[in-house]
Design an enzyme around this catalytic site. Sequence first.
Site, PDB file in Angstrom:
ATOM      1  N   LYS A  78       6.683  85.076   6.929  1.00  0.00           N
ATOM      2  CA  LYS A  78       7.304  83.820   6.487  1.00  0.00           C
ATOM      3  C   LYS A  78       7.194  83.726   4.963  1.00  0.00           C
ATOM      4  O   LYS A  78       6.125  84.022   4.407  1.00  0.00           O
ATOM      5  CB  LYS A  78       6.594  82.640   7.168  1.00  0.00           C
ATOM      6  CG  LYS A  78       7.247  81.272   6.902  1.00  0.00           C
ATOM      7  CD  LYS A  78       6.543  80.153   7.672  1.00  0.00           C
ATOM      8  CE  LYS A  78       7.208  78.802   7.460  1.00  0.00           C
ATOM      9  NZ  LYS A  78       6.559  77.718   8.244  1.00  0.00           N
ATOM     10  N   SER A 159       9.687  74.499  10.720  1.00  0.00           N
ATOM     11  CA  SER A 159      10.193  75.175   9.543  1.00  0.00           C
ATOM     12  C   SER A 159      10.229  76.707   9.685  1.00  0.00           C
ATOM     13  O   SER A 159      10.922  77.354   8.921  1.00  0.00           O
ATOM     14  CB  SER A 159       9.324  74.825   8.334  1.00  0.00           C
ATOM     15  OG  SER A 159       8.009  75.308   8.508  1.00  0.00           O
ATOM     16  N   SER A 183       5.717  73.319  13.136  1.00  0.00           N
ATOM     17  CA  SER A 183       6.595  74.337  12.546  1.00  0.00           C
ATOM     18  C   SER A 183       6.474  75.727  13.146  1.00  0.00           C
ATOM     19  O   SER A 183       7.284  76.600  12.844  1.00  0.00           O
ATOM     20  CB  SER A 183       6.356  74.424  11.036  1.00  0.00           C
ATOM     21  OG  SER A 183       7.014  73.371  10.377  1.00  0.00           O
TER      22      SER A 183
END
EC number: 6.3.5.7
Lengths: 493, 488
Positions: A78, A159, A183
């Site tokens: 990420k 997210s 997330s």
Amino acid sequence: MTDLTNLTVAQIRDGHRAGDFSAVEVAEAFNTNVAGAKALNAFIVETPEHALAAARQADADRAAGTLKPLSGVPIGMKDLFATNGVQTTAASHMLEGFVPRYESTVSQKLWDAGAGMLGKLNLDQFAMGSSNETSYFGNVISPWRRKDGGNAALAPGGSSGGSSTAIAARLCPAATGTDTGGSIRQPAAFTGISGIKPTYGRCSRWGIVAFASSLDQAGPMARDVKDCAIMLENMAGFDPKDATSLDLPVPNWEAALSSDLKGKTVGIPKEYRLEGIDPEIDAMWDAGIAMLKDAGAEVVEISLPHTKYALPTYYIIAPAEASSNLARYDGVRYGLRDLPQGAGLQDMYAATRADGFGAEVKRRIMIGTYVLSAGFYDAYYTQAQKVRTLIARDFEQAFASCDVILAPTAPSAAFGLGEKMADPLAMYLNDVFAVPASLAGLPAMSVPAALNRDGLPLGLQIIGKAFDEQGVLNAGLAIEERAGFTARAEKWW
Amino acid sequence: MSDYRIKGETGEWEVVIGLEVHAQVTSNAKLFSGAATAFGAEPNTQVSLVDAAMPGMLPVPNRECIRQAVRTGMAIEAQINTWSRFDRKNYFYADLPQGYQISQLYHPLVGEGSLTIAADEKAGIPADKVIGIERIHVEQDAGKLMHDQHPTMSYVDLNRSGVALMEIVSRPDMRSPAEAGAYVRKLRSILRYVGSCDGNMEEGSMRADVNVSVRRPGDEFGTRTETKNVNSVRFVMAVIEGEAKRQVALIESGGTVVQETRLYDPDRNETRSMRSKEDAHDYRYFPDPDLLPLELDEAFLAECRASLPELPDAKRARYLAAGISAYNADVLTAEVEAARWFDALLEAGAKPVAAANWVTSELFGALNRLGKDITESPVSPAQAAELLGLVADGTISGTIAKQVFEKMLESGDAAGVIVERDGLKQTSDTGAIEAEIAKILAANADKVEQYKGGKEALFGFFVGQTMKAMQGKANPQVVNELLKKALA
């Protein structure tokens, strides 16, 4: 020959160890998938050479008999984790082009364990969002589509939407995520994969771009529960560079996996039965209850009376911390600097931050600044902290009568891109089931449990006691074995 | 009670003073990072990723900084809070990389304490006075802006960014510039005894925010102003005097004092307004979520306590009890290095009163002349003890001791060696002394007459002449006795 990109982390690890294929073959296969999936926009930066270098090392280590836990496994990172020499943006214009000269603790642990990096994964800007639409680099598109004949582009969740899409689309077998208010879990649920947010403090936050410090927690996302256990073992651990890091040994979660829940009690929180919720969500939940009973668990109803205050509490605390954490992006030392002709310091701040932050980030900075302001602080922030304590106590009391809690991960399946962008409150509501565990710092995971009428994945959430990731993983495994979730998105990209 | 008053046109005004002293904690590393803290290094060479607030960086408290603040709290007999917490003070400035300063607003490390300033009649402090200290909290320093490096831009030096400061907040207990000066000197002395701050005001290790208000004696407190970053005792006193006079003049001309922050300009010796309360920042303080509350255990506190040295007040009391004069005790205890040197002298066997007199006059005088401070003294405490021992046992006289000391400073030789080599031993040989006395009395018959006629003050003249004739080596007591006999 089998498609290597269909293999799980465990299968790649074991197959490589057994000599069924080389790590370079695995890396090349995933690099090819990544290169061919631009339409999904899952990656902000692709790093095929990093994956290959780690693969060559893994092959050499196998020859030398010095294999590491994740040798031969390429993963996605990420883009909230600082990676030495590789652009780290938090999906923001503010950090576009920022190349750290340091490596986050979690990513370093993964490289030390032999993993390779396929690229930096897209996300909501500064991890603020539930649909990945706030990324400066464009939204990620879910590989899933409704079986309604239409081609509506769906949200991959947020997210960690780049992570969820990349795994679901077989662009990587596993990825890192971070979870501040859902997330990891919500995007996992949206894309039919698994993801676990461990107990707050399990994974070091050092080198992860901060959103809300008291809530941020890294965790793995992968195709199944076992892979989550393997990944988490190689991400977790005490870090003296993070004052909130847990000084506890990392258990061997993979080895202790067991779907036999005899003697375990599962709590069903009655406050999570929301009025007006999609009946398919409740049906999936009931099916999950049946699966855990089948695995030998006893099921009891529990009460988490302060649940309805969790979202408002979260949307005070998280923005408050964010408003302060994001103050460092001021154009002075790194990242974007917007210096209009003849501008002074204040003008530079205003121009840089106006240009560098997206609308959702600005909204949260404004909310956070407001709730911390003199005259409002007690009414909002102090009150929210008190409620947070009560929410944590709800869980403590509930865990007196159960070992894990079962609930839906999200109140709906993936929604269409653009559907909720105009209405922030509807977007925030999507985290209603995820946020309480975040506020309480508890381990929680999402596992895929069913498809809805449109053929989209739904996820079940298991919340555990602090430090009891094992209990969460085991209950997740019990569902995984019984749900038989094998559906995958048909390739259209 | 201080009788310091500002004499206005409408009568007398009392000044009320409170000080917030920022003291840099002596530590090799910063409060929340491992970066070094040396003064005067090249810009931006003592900056870690944490100090520069790079994305994803986290603060980790430095145990030594906390320890020094706790020891300081113990030295002012303050309450030590075993549970304290760090808060963020949010504001934007180019020298503040995080966009917030990590400080302690709500739960400081050290609570209520006090220190005592000594009576000083000359300075208008008639009696010892206790000054309350409200709290000590620990916080990060900011960096520094450099405006003189480029025609249109300012540069930022982050060497100081993140350095640990103690903010020591007094009660508004002081009533004159002299009291405030004495407070700062005493606080500085304590910090230096404890070793928690080097007290170096020129280098900015210690600076004060000076809160001043005026009132009619006995009235409620007036509105105060705060003058920031005053970096010497002299300036602190000048700020108070100037600011009090400015406020009195303002009030007497029909104006009102506004609560504001002011800056001191030492070149013009005046303060000017920086910002008023209306445009004060809203700092949006809240607990730093990157840090857990600071909890201190008994073992830690016990170690802090055990490591405290004897403090100035205790040392002064000990000196007074040994018969040393109040003046000498004050001089000897003011600076920790002098006190340590003097204690070493006592340990080497010197008699307290004679040693105190000798250090404050002979040694300090010599060091002053040589431009050295006491840590650079060419004569060690052991060597000095030997010299004083020779005086005490009558081997040499005080006068000869001065000569011997000069020779010690020049040659570095031991006192005994010099006395032996140069034949400076004092003599009690009555025959030799009597012979010289006889010569002197014969040569000064007129004075002998006067003496016998009642002018007894002339006795000193005869002593002096005899000592001179004996080249200072005669035992003064013996000289006295023999002279008295001869003049009887």
